[in-house]
Write a protein that holds these residues in place. Structure first.
Motif, PDB file in Angstrom:
ATOM      1  N   ASP A 116       0.831  -1.199   0.000  1.00  6.87           N
ATOM      2  CA  ASP A 116       0.000   0.000   0.000  1.00  6.87           C
ATOM      3  C   ASP A 116       0.867   1.250   0.000  1.00  6.87           C
ATOM      4  N   GLY A 117       0.336   2.297  -0.618  1.00  9.19           N
ATOM      5  CA  GLY A 117       1.066   3.553  -0.673  1.00  9.19           C
ATOM      6  C   GLY A 117       2.044   3.631  -1.832  1.00  9.19           C
ATOM      7  N   GLY A 118       1.935   2.690  -2.771  1.00  4.61           N
ATOM      8  CA  GLY A 118       2.806   2.714  -3.942  1.00  4.61           C
ATOM      9  C   GLY A 118       4.219   2.239  -3.694  1.00  4.61           C
ATOM     10  N   ARG A 119       4.448   1.579  -2.558  1.00  3.62           N
ATOM     11  CA  ARG A 119       5.788   1.098  -2.238  1.00  3.62           C
ATOM     12  C   ARG A 119       6.064  -0.213  -2.971  1.00  3.62           C
ATOM     13  N   SER A 120       7.276  -0.358  -3.467  1.00  6.58           N
ATOM     14  CA  SER A 120       7.616  -1.501  -4.309  1.00  6.58           C
ATOM     15  C   SER A 120       8.959  -2.095  -3.894  1.00  6.58           C
ATOM     16  N   PHE A 121       9.033  -3.435  -3.938  1.00  9.62           N
ATOM     17  CA  PHE A 121      10.244  -4.157  -3.542  1.00  9.62           C
ATOM     18  C   PHE A 121      10.470  -5.299  -4.536  1.00  9.62           C
ATOM     19  N   THR A 122      11.733  -5.604  -4.817  1.00  4.26           N
ATOM     20  CA  THR A 122      12.046  -6.731  -5.689  1.00  4.26           C
ATOM     21  C   THR A 122      13.059  -7.643  -5.015  1.00  4.26           C
ATOM     22  N   ALA A 123      12.986  -8.925  -5.379  1.00  7.92           N
ATOM     23  CA  ALA A 123      13.900  -9.930  -4.841  1.00  7.92           C
ATOM     24  C   ALA A 123      13.760 -11.213  -5.658  1.00  7.92           C
ATOM     25  N   PRO A 124      14.804 -12.027  -5.682  1.00  9.19           N
ATOM     26  CA  PRO A 124      14.697 -13.326  -6.362  1.00  9.19           C
ATOM     27  C   PRO A 124      13.959 -14.370  -5.527  1.00  9.19           C
ATOM     28  N   MET A 125      13.766 -14.085  -4.221  1.00  9.03           N
ATOM     29  CA  MET A 125      13.077 -15.021  -3.344  1.00  9.03           C
ATOM     30  C   MET A 125      12.018 -14.295  -2.520  1.00  9.03           C
ATOM     31  N   VAL A 126      10.864 -14.939  -2.390  1.00  5.63           N
ATOM     32  CA  VAL A 126       9.770 -14.416  -1.573  1.00  5.63           C
ATOM     33  C   VAL A 126       9.254 -15.547  -0.695  1.00  5.63           C
ATOM     34  N   ILE A 127       9.073 -15.254   0.585  1.00  5.71           N
ATOM     35  CA  ILE A 127       8.422 -16.204   1.488  1.00  5.71           C
ATOM     36  C   ILE A 127       7.115 -15.590   1.972  1.00  5.71           C
ATOM     37  N   ALA A 128       6.011 -16.265   1.673  1.00  5.40           N
ATOM     38  CA  ALA A 128       4.701 -15.854   2.157  1.00  5.40           C
ATOM     39  C   ALA A 128       4.528 -16.431   3.561  1.00  5.40           C
ATOM     40  N   ALA A 129       4.547 -15.570   4.562  1.00  4.12           N
ATOM     41  CA  ALA A 129       4.510 -16.001   5.959  1.00  4.12           C
ATOM     42  C   ALA A 129       3.329 -15.385   6.689  1.00  4.12           C
ATOM     43  N   THR A 130       2.242 -15.187   5.962  1.00  4.91           N
ATOM     44  CA  THR A 130       1.036 -14.662   6.598  1.00  4.91           C
ATOM     45  C   THR A 130       0.258 -15.772   7.285  1.00  4.91           C
ATOM     46  N   GLY A 131       0.796 -16.984   7.260  1.00  2.00           N
ATOM     47  CA  GLY A 131       0.339 -18.051   8.124  1.00  2.00           C
ATOM     48  C   GLY A 131      -0.996 -18.660   7.750  1.00  2.00           C
ATOM     49  N   ALA A 132      -1.469 -19.528   8.637  1.00  2.00           N
ATOM     50  CA  ALA A 132      -2.691 -20.282   8.391  1.00  2.00           C
ATOM     51  C   ALA A 132      -3.878 -19.731   9.168  1.00  2.00           C
ATOM     52  N   PHE A 133      -3.700 -18.620   9.882  1.00  2.00           N
ATOM     53  CA  PHE A 133      -4.749 -18.160  10.784  1.00  2.00           C
ATOM     54  C   PHE A 133      -5.171 -16.715  10.517  1.00  2.00           C
ATOM     55  N   SER A 134      -5.023 -16.274   9.283  1.00  2.00           N
ATOM     56  CA  SER A 134      -5.328 -14.876   8.992  1.00  2.00           C
ATOM     57  C   SER A 134      -6.672 -14.677   8.303  1.00  2.00           C
ATOM     58  N   ARG A 135      -7.295 -15.760   7.823  1.00  2.00           N
ATOM     59  CA  ARG A 135      -8.576 -15.633   7.123  1.00  2.00           C
ATOM     60  C   ARG A 135      -9.604 -16.564   7.764  1.00  2.00           C
ATOM     61  N   PRO A 136     -10.506 -16.041   8.615  1.00  2.00           N
ATOM     62  CA  PRO A 136     -11.492 -16.895   9.280  1.00  2.00           C
ATOM     63  C   PRO A 136     -12.335 -17.673   8.269  1.00  2.00           C
ATOM     64  N   TYR A 137     -12.548 -18.948   8.561  1.00  2.00           N
ATOM     65  CA  TYR A 137     -13.317 -19.799   7.659  1.00  2.00           C
ATOM     66  C   TYR A 137     -14.735 -19.973   8.185  1.00  2.00           C
ATOM     67  N   GLN A 138     -15.702 -19.654   7.340  1.00  2.00           N
ATOM     68  CA  GLN A 138     -17.108 -19.826   7.684  1.00  2.00           C
ATOM     69  C   GLN A 138     -17.696 -20.894   6.779  1.00  2.00           C
ATOM     70  N   PRO A 139     -18.032 -22.057   7.314  1.00  2.00           N
ATOM     71  CA  PRO A 139     -18.565 -23.130   6.477  1.00  2.00           C
ATOM     72  C   PRO A 139     -19.956 -22.788   5.947  1.00  2.00           C
ATOM     73  N   ASP A 140     -20.333 -23.445   4.884  1.00  2.00           N
ATOM     74  CA  ASP A 140     -21.631 -23.227   4.262  1.00  2.00           C
ATOM     75  C   ASP A 140     -22.664 -24.119   4.956  1.00  2.00           C
ATOM     76  N   LEU A 141     -23.145 -23.676   6.109  1.00  2.00           N
ATOM     77  CA  LEU A 141     -24.109 -24.446   6.880  1.00  2.00           C
ATOM     78  C   LEU A 141     -25.530 -24.100   6.427  1.00  2.00           C
ATOM     79  N   PRO A 142     -26.385 -25.086   6.255  1.00  2.00           N
ATOM     80  CA  PRO A 142     -27.758 -24.814   5.805  1.00  2.00           C
ATOM     81  C   PRO A 142     -28.485 -23.837   6.722  1.00  2.00           C
TER      82      PRO A 142
END
Length: 362
Positions: A116-142
Protein backbone atom coordinates in the motif's frame (compact mmCIF):
# COMPACT_ATOMS: atom_id res chain seq x y z
CA UNK A 1 11.39 4.04 -5.69
CA UNK A 2 11.79 0.28 -5.82
CA UNK A 3 14.06 -1.34 -3.23
CA UNK A 4 15.91 -4.58 -3.91
CA UNK A 5 16.70 -7.40 -1.44
CA UNK A 6 17.84 -11.01 -1.53
CA UNK A 7 14.59 -12.04 0.19
CA UNK A 8 11.19 -10.51 0.86
CA UNK A 9 9.18 -11.98 3.74
CA UNK A 10 5.47 -11.17 3.75
CA UNK A 11 4.08 -11.20 7.29
CA UNK A 12 5.71 -10.22 10.58
CA UNK A 13 4.14 -12.75 12.93
CA UNK A 14 5.77 -15.92 14.24
CA UNK A 15 6.32 -17.40 10.75
CA UNK A 16 7.78 -14.21 9.32
CA UNK A 17 10.08 -13.70 12.30
CA UNK A 18 11.34 -17.28 11.97
CA UNK A 19 12.02 -16.67 8.27
CA UNK A 20 13.90 -13.46 9.10
CA UNK A 21 16.03 -15.37 11.61
CA UNK A 22 16.93 -17.98 8.96
CA UNK A 23 17.79 -15.22 6.50
CA UNK A 24 20.02 -13.49 9.04
CA UNK A 25 21.86 -16.74 9.71
CA UNK A 26 22.36 -17.17 5.97
CA UNK A 27 23.78 -13.67 5.54
CA UNK A 28 20.97 -12.59 3.23
CA UNK A 29 19.61 -9.08 2.92
CA UNK A 30 15.94 -9.45 3.81
CA UNK A 31 12.96 -7.22 4.47
CA UNK A 32 9.85 -8.23 6.40
CA UNK A 33 6.63 -6.53 5.29
CA UNK A 34 3.93 -6.52 7.98
CA UNK A 35 0.44 -5.11 7.36
CA UNK A 36 -0.30 -4.14 10.98
CA UNK A 37 1.59 -1.85 13.32
CA UNK A 38 3.04 -4.67 15.44
CA UNK A 39 4.94 -7.93 15.08
CA UNK A 40 2.58 -10.35 16.78
CA UNK A 41 0.66 -11.91 13.92
CA UNK A 42 -2.87 -13.05 14.75
CA UNK A 43 -2.19 -13.51 18.47
CA UNK A 44 -3.56 -10.13 19.68
CA UNK A 45 -6.91 -10.96 18.04
CA UNK A 46 -7.53 -14.29 19.77
CA UNK A 47 -9.92 -14.64 22.71
CA UNK A 48 -8.79 -13.35 26.09
CA UNK A 49 -8.82 -16.73 27.83
CA UNK A 50 -6.61 -18.51 25.30
CA UNK A 51 -3.72 -20.52 26.67
CA UNK A 52 -1.20 -22.44 24.59
CA UNK A 53 -1.66 -26.16 24.18
CA UNK A 54 2.10 -26.66 24.52
CA UNK A 55 4.34 -25.71 27.48
CA UNK A 56 6.78 -22.81 27.36
CA UNK A 57 9.76 -25.12 26.78
CA UNK A 58 8.10 -26.21 23.50
CA UNK A 59 6.85 -22.77 22.45
CA UNK A 60 9.93 -20.84 21.37
CA UNK A 61 11.16 -19.35 18.13
CA UNK A 62 14.78 -20.10 17.14
CA UNK A 63 17.47 -18.47 19.24
CA UNK A 64 15.37 -17.05 22.09
CA UNK A 65 13.68 -19.27 24.72
CA UNK A 66 10.19 -18.38 25.89
CA UNK A 67 10.63 -16.51 29.22
CA UNK A 68 8.40 -18.58 31.49
CA UNK A 69 8.41 -21.67 33.67
CA UNK A 70 9.31 -24.36 31.09
CA UNK A 71 6.38 -26.57 32.13
CA UNK A 72 3.74 -23.83 32.29
CA UNK A 73 1.24 -23.15 29.47
CA UNK A 74 1.56 -19.45 28.52
CA UNK A 75 -1.45 -17.20 27.99
CA UNK A 76 -2.24 -15.17 24.88
CA UNK A 77 -0.80 -11.88 26.12
CA UNK A 78 2.45 -13.59 27.10
CA UNK A 79 2.83 -14.80 23.51
CA UNK A 80 2.14 -11.29 22.17
CA UNK A 81 4.82 -9.85 24.46
CA UNK A 82 7.27 -12.61 23.51
CA UNK A 83 6.84 -11.97 19.79
CA UNK A 84 7.35 -8.23 20.25
CA UNK A 85 10.48 -8.86 22.30
CA UNK A 86 11.72 -11.37 19.75
CA UNK A 87 11.39 -8.85 16.91
CA UNK A 88 13.39 -6.29 18.89
CA UNK A 89 16.03 -8.91 19.78
CA UNK A 90 16.28 -10.10 16.18
CA UNK A 91 17.08 -6.66 14.81
CA UNK A 92 15.74 -7.48 11.34
CA UNK A 93 14.50 -4.95 8.80
CA UNK A 94 10.80 -5.13 9.63
CA UNK A 95 8.49 -2.62 7.96
CA UNK A 96 5.18 -2.39 9.82
CA UNK A 97 2.21 -0.72 8.15
CA UNK A 98 3.18 -2.33 4.84
CA UNK A 99 0.18 -4.31 3.61
CA UNK A 100 1.14 -6.30 0.53
CA UNK A 101 -1.42 -6.04 -2.26
CA UNK A 102 0.28 -7.95 -5.06
CA UNK A 103 3.21 -10.20 -5.93
CA UNK A 104 4.15 -10.32 -9.62
CA UNK A 105 6.91 -11.79 -11.72
CA UNK A 106 9.55 -9.26 -12.66
CA UNK A 107 11.63 -11.09 -15.21
CA UNK A 108 12.65 -14.74 -15.13
CA UNK A 109 14.41 -14.65 -11.74
CA UNK A 110 12.74 -11.81 -9.86
CA UNK A 111 9.54 -11.00 -8.01
CA UNK A 112 8.06 -7.55 -7.55
CA UNK A 113 6.10 -7.06 -4.34
CA UNK A 114 3.72 -4.10 -4.15
CA UNK A 115 2.58 -2.65 -0.83
CA UNK A 116 0.00 0.00 0.00
CA UNK A 117 1.07 3.55 -0.67
CA UNK A 118 2.81 2.71 -3.94
CA UNK A 119 5.79 1.10 -2.24
CA UNK A 120 7.62 -1.50 -4.31
CA UNK A 121 10.24 -4.16 -3.54
CA UNK A 122 12.05 -6.73 -5.69
CA UNK A 123 13.90 -9.93 -4.84
CA UNK A 124 14.70 -13.33 -6.36
CA UNK A 125 13.08 -15.02 -3.34
CA UNK A 126 9.77 -14.42 -1.57
CA UNK A 127 8.42 -16.20 1.49
CA UNK A 128 4.70 -15.85 2.16
CA UNK A 129 4.51 -16.00 5.96
CA UNK A 130 1.04 -14.66 6.60
CA UNK A 131 0.34 -18.05 8.12
CA UNK A 132 -2.69 -20.28 8.39
CA UNK A 133 -4.75 -18.16 10.78
CA UNK A 134 -5.33 -14.88 8.99
CA UNK A 135 -8.58 -15.63 7.12
CA UNK A 136 -11.49 -16.89 9.28
CA UNK A 137 -13.32 -19.80 7.66
CA UNK A 138 -17.11 -19.83 7.68
CA UNK A 139 -18.57 -23.13 6.48
CA UNK A 140 -21.63 -23.23 4.26
CA UNK A 141 -24.11 -24.45 6.88
CA UNK A 142 -27.76 -24.81 5.81
CA UNK A 143 -29.74 -21.77 6.89
CA UNK A 144 -26.76 -19.86 8.25
CA UNK A 145 -27.15 -16.91 5.89
CA UNK A 146 -30.76 -16.33 6.95
CA UNK A 147 -30.30 -17.06 10.66
CA UNK A 148 -31.83 -14.16 12.61
CA UNK A 149 -29.70 -14.57 15.72
CA UNK A 150 -26.07 -13.61 16.22
CA UNK A 151 -23.41 -15.34 14.09
CA UNK A 152 -19.92 -14.96 15.48
CA UNK A 153 -16.66 -16.52 14.33
CA UNK A 154 -14.20 -17.42 17.06
CA UNK A 155 -11.83 -14.81 15.59
CA UNK A 156 -14.26 -12.12 16.81
CA UNK A 157 -14.90 -13.74 20.22
CA UNK A 158 -13.03 -12.17 23.13
CA UNK A 159 -14.77 -13.02 26.41
CA UNK A 160 -17.97 -14.76 27.56
CA UNK A 161 -19.77 -11.85 29.28
CA UNK A 162 -21.48 -10.39 26.14
CA UNK A 163 -23.20 -13.77 25.65
CA UNK A 164 -24.14 -14.29 29.30
CA UNK A 165 -27.56 -15.82 29.87
CA UNK A 166 -28.09 -16.61 26.20
CA UNK A 167 -28.59 -19.89 24.32
CA UNK A 168 -25.44 -20.49 22.29
CA UNK A 169 -24.35 -23.23 19.90
CA UNK A 170 -20.61 -23.52 19.35
CA UNK A 171 -19.71 -25.26 16.09
CA UNK A 172 -16.38 -27.09 15.92
CA UNK A 173 -14.49 -29.98 17.46
CA UNK A 174 -10.96 -28.67 17.88
CA UNK A 175 -8.97 -27.36 20.84
CA UNK A 176 -10.26 -23.79 20.55
CA UNK A 177 -13.89 -24.87 20.12
CA UNK A 178 -13.74 -26.96 23.29
CA UNK A 179 -11.89 -24.28 25.27
CA UNK A 180 -14.36 -21.55 24.23
CA UNK A 181 -17.46 -23.72 24.81
CA UNK A 182 -16.33 -24.64 28.31
CA UNK A 183 -15.51 -21.03 29.15
CA UNK A 184 -18.87 -19.85 27.79
CA UNK A 185 -20.81 -22.54 29.64
CA UNK A 186 -19.98 -20.79 32.92
CA UNK A 187 -22.12 -17.87 31.74
CA UNK A 188 -24.57 -19.21 29.13
CA UNK A 189 -26.51 -22.31 28.06
CA UNK A 190 -24.09 -23.85 25.57
CA UNK A 191 -24.10 -26.83 23.22
CA UNK A 192 -21.04 -27.93 21.28
CA UNK A 193 -22.06 -29.20 17.82
CA UNK A 194 -19.61 -31.46 16.00
CA UNK A 195 -19.75 -33.69 12.93
CA UNK A 196 -17.90 -36.47 14.73
CA UNK A 197 -17.51 -37.48 18.39
CA UNK A 198 -14.78 -35.53 20.13
CA UNK A 199 -11.36 -37.18 20.09
CA UNK A 200 -9.28 -36.49 23.18
CA UNK A 201 -5.52 -36.93 23.47
CA UNK A 202 -3.85 -36.87 26.90
CA UNK A 203 -2.08 -33.56 27.55
CA UNK A 204 0.43 -35.35 29.75
CA UNK A 205 1.79 -38.87 29.53
CA UNK A 206 3.84 -40.41 32.35
CA UNK A 207 4.21 -36.97 33.90
CA UNK A 208 5.48 -35.30 30.71
CA UNK A 209 3.66 -33.04 28.28
CA UNK A 210 2.65 -34.92 25.14
CA UNK A 211 4.59 -32.46 22.96
CA UNK A 212 7.83 -33.65 24.57
CA UNK A 213 6.93 -37.22 23.61
CA UNK A 214 6.14 -36.02 20.08
CA UNK A 215 9.61 -34.49 19.90
CA UNK A 216 11.44 -37.49 21.31
CA UNK A 217 9.56 -39.94 19.08
CA UNK A 218 9.88 -37.89 15.91
CA UNK A 219 6.09 -37.56 15.47
CA UNK A 220 6.37 -33.80 15.87
CA UNK A 221 8.18 -33.35 12.57
CA UNK A 222 7.24 -36.48 10.64
CA UNK A 223 4.96 -35.79 7.70
CA UNK A 224 3.80 -39.40 7.69
CA UNK A 225 2.36 -38.97 11.20
CA UNK A 226 -0.69 -37.00 10.02
CA UNK A 227 -3.04 -39.99 9.51
CA UNK A 228 -1.90 -41.43 12.84
CA UNK A 229 -2.55 -38.21 14.78
CA UNK A 230 -5.74 -37.07 13.07
CA UNK A 231 -7.48 -40.31 12.13
CA UNK A 232 -8.89 -38.36 9.19
CA UNK A 233 -11.03 -36.25 11.56
CA UNK A 234 -8.83 -33.32 12.39
CA UNK A 235 -6.34 -32.74 15.17
CA UNK A 236 -7.51 -34.26 18.48
CA UNK A 237 -8.28 -32.16 21.55
CA UNK A 238 -5.43 -32.10 24.07
CA UNK A 239 -6.83 -32.70 27.53
CA UNK A 240 -5.64 -33.26 31.08
CA UNK A 241 -8.96 -34.99 31.73
CA UNK A 242 -10.75 -31.81 32.81
CA UNK A 243 -12.29 -31.11 29.37
CA UNK A 244 -13.68 -34.62 29.01
CA UNK A 245 -15.13 -34.52 32.53
CA UNK A 246 -16.72 -31.10 32.05
CA UNK A 247 -18.38 -32.03 28.78
CA UNK A 248 -19.58 -35.34 30.24
CA UNK A 249 -21.32 -33.29 32.95
CA UNK A 250 -23.37 -31.51 30.28
CA UNK A 251 -21.93 -28.01 30.68
CA UNK A 252 -21.53 -27.65 27.76
CA UNK A 253 -23.29 -30.61 26.24
CA UNK A 254 -21.89 -32.13 23.06
CA UNK A 255 -24.38 -32.87 20.28
CA UNK A 256 -24.19 -34.20 16.71
CA UNK A 257 -24.11 -31.44 14.12
CA UNK A 258 -27.51 -29.80 13.57
CA UNK A 259 -29.36 -30.35 10.30
CA UNK A 260 -30.05 -26.70 9.57
CA UNK A 261 -30.86 -23.28 10.97
CA UNK A 262 -34.33 -21.84 10.40
CA UNK A 263 -35.00 -18.25 11.38
CA UNK A 264 -33.99 -18.10 15.03
CA UNK A 265 -34.22 -21.86 15.50
CA UNK A 266 -31.85 -24.79 15.16
CA UNK A 267 -33.10 -28.14 13.85
CA UNK A 268 -31.17 -30.91 15.59
CA UNK A 269 -30.40 -34.25 13.97
CA UNK A 270 -33.04 -35.99 16.13
CA UNK A 271 -35.75 -33.77 14.61
CA UNK A 272 -36.23 -31.45 17.58
CA UNK A 273 -36.30 -27.68 17.18
CA UNK A 274 -34.95 -25.11 19.59
CA UNK A 275 -34.66 -21.35 19.69
CA UNK A 276 -31.05 -20.20 19.70
CA UNK A 277 -29.65 -16.74 20.39
CA UNK A 278 -26.20 -17.16 18.88
CA UNK A 279 -24.08 -19.49 16.78
CA UNK A 280 -20.34 -19.27 17.39
CA UNK A 281 -18.21 -20.76 14.61
CA UNK A 282 -14.96 -22.21 15.93
CA UNK A 283 -14.32 -23.57 12.45
CA UNK A 284 -10.76 -22.53 11.86
CA UNK A 285 -9.00 -20.42 9.30
CA UNK A 286 -7.60 -20.47 5.79
CA UNK A 287 -4.29 -19.00 4.62
CA UNK A 288 -4.52 -15.29 3.83
CA UNK A 289 -2.47 -15.20 0.63
CA UNK A 290 -4.77 -13.35 -1.77
CA UNK A 291 -1.83 -11.20 -2.87
CA UNK A 292 -0.57 -14.28 -4.76
CA UNK A 293 -3.75 -14.77 -6.80
CA UNK A 294 -2.53 -12.88 -9.86
CA UNK A 295 0.72 -14.80 -9.84
CA UNK A 296 -1.05 -18.11 -10.46
CA UNK A 297 0.42 -19.68 -7.34
CA UNK A 298 -2.93 -20.69 -5.76
CA UNK A 299 -5.51 -23.34 -6.52
CA UNK A 300 -9.15 -22.63 -7.33
CA UNK A 301 -9.95 -22.43 -3.62
CA UNK A 302 -7.24 -19.84 -2.93
CA UNK A 303 -4.91 -22.33 -1.23
CA UNK A 304 -1.16 -22.35 -1.94
CA UNK A 305 0.08 -24.87 -4.48
CA UNK A 306 3.11 -26.21 -2.65
CA UNK A 307 4.95 -29.25 -1.41
CA UNK A 308 6.57 -28.87 1.98
CA UNK A 309 6.37 -25.08 1.69
CA UNK A 310 7.99 -24.90 -1.75
CA UNK A 311 5.81 -23.47 -4.51
CA UNK A 312 4.91 -25.91 -7.26
CA UNK A 313 4.48 -23.08 -9.74
CA UNK A 314 7.26 -20.55 -9.11
CA UNK A 315 10.92 -21.19 -8.25
CA UNK A 316 11.94 -18.74 -5.56
CA UNK A 317 8.52 -18.68 -3.88
CA UNK A 318 7.99 -20.40 -0.53
CA UNK A 319 5.60 -20.57 2.41
CA UNK A 320 6.08 -20.75 6.17
CA UNK A 321 3.42 -21.20 8.85
CA UNK A 322 0.84 -23.32 7.00
CA UNK A 323 -0.93 -26.08 8.90
CA UNK A 324 0.65 -29.48 8.22
CA UNK A 325 3.11 -27.81 5.84
CA UNK A 326 5.71 -30.41 6.72
CA UNK A 327 4.57 -31.77 10.07
CA UNK A 328 2.19 -31.60 13.03
CA UNK A 329 4.21 -28.66 14.40
CA UNK A 330 4.35 -26.56 11.21
CA UNK A 331 1.87 -23.85 12.26
CA UNK A 332 3.17 -23.59 15.83
CA UNK A 333 5.76 -21.42 17.54
CA UNK A 334 8.15 -24.35 17.80
CA UNK A 335 7.54 -25.53 14.24
CA UNK A 336 8.02 -22.41 12.14
CA UNK A 337 11.77 -22.21 12.82
CA UNK A 338 12.73 -25.59 11.31
CA UNK A 339 10.29 -25.05 8.44
CA UNK A 340 11.70 -21.59 7.68
CA UNK A 341 15.24 -22.94 7.53
CA UNK A 342 14.16 -25.83 5.31
CA UNK A 343 12.23 -23.60 2.91
CA UNK A 344 14.93 -20.95 2.63
CA UNK A 345 17.57 -23.61 1.96
CA UNK A 346 15.50 -25.07 -0.86
CA UNK A 347 14.71 -21.67 -2.35
CA UNK A 348 18.36 -20.65 -2.22
CA UNK A 349 19.40 -23.70 -4.19
CA UNK A 350 16.92 -22.82 -6.91
CA UNK A 351 17.71 -19.13 -6.87
CA UNK A 352 20.44 -17.47 -8.93
CA UNK A 353 21.92 -16.43 -5.56
CA UNK A 354 21.68 -19.86 -3.99
CA UNK A 355 25.40 -20.56 -4.10
CA UNK A 356 26.15 -17.83 -1.58
CA UNK A 357 23.92 -18.82 1.29
CA UNK A 358 25.66 -21.77 2.90
CA UNK A 359 22.30 -23.08 4.04
CA UNK A 360 21.51 -26.74 4.46
CA UNK A 361 17.96 -28.04 4.52
CA UNK A 362 16.63 -28.87 7.98
Amino acid sequence: MTQHFDLIVIGGGQAGLAAAYAARDAGLSAVVLEASQRTAGSWPHYYDGLTLFSPARRSSLPGLPFPADPDRYPARDEVVAYLSDYAAWLGADIRTGHRVSKVASAGSDEFEVSADGGRSFTAPMVIAATGAFSRPYQPDLPGLESFTGTVLHSSAYRRPEPLAGRRVVVVGGGNSAVQIAIELAEHAHVSLATRHPLRFMPQRLLGRDIHLWFGWSGLDTAGWARPLLTGGRGTPVLDTGAYRKTIASGRPDRRPMFTRLDGDQVLWSDGTRERVDAVLLATGYRPGVDYLAGLGALDAGGRPLHRGGISLTHPGLGFVGLEWQRSFASATLRGVGPDARHVLARLSRRSTRGGRTGLTAG
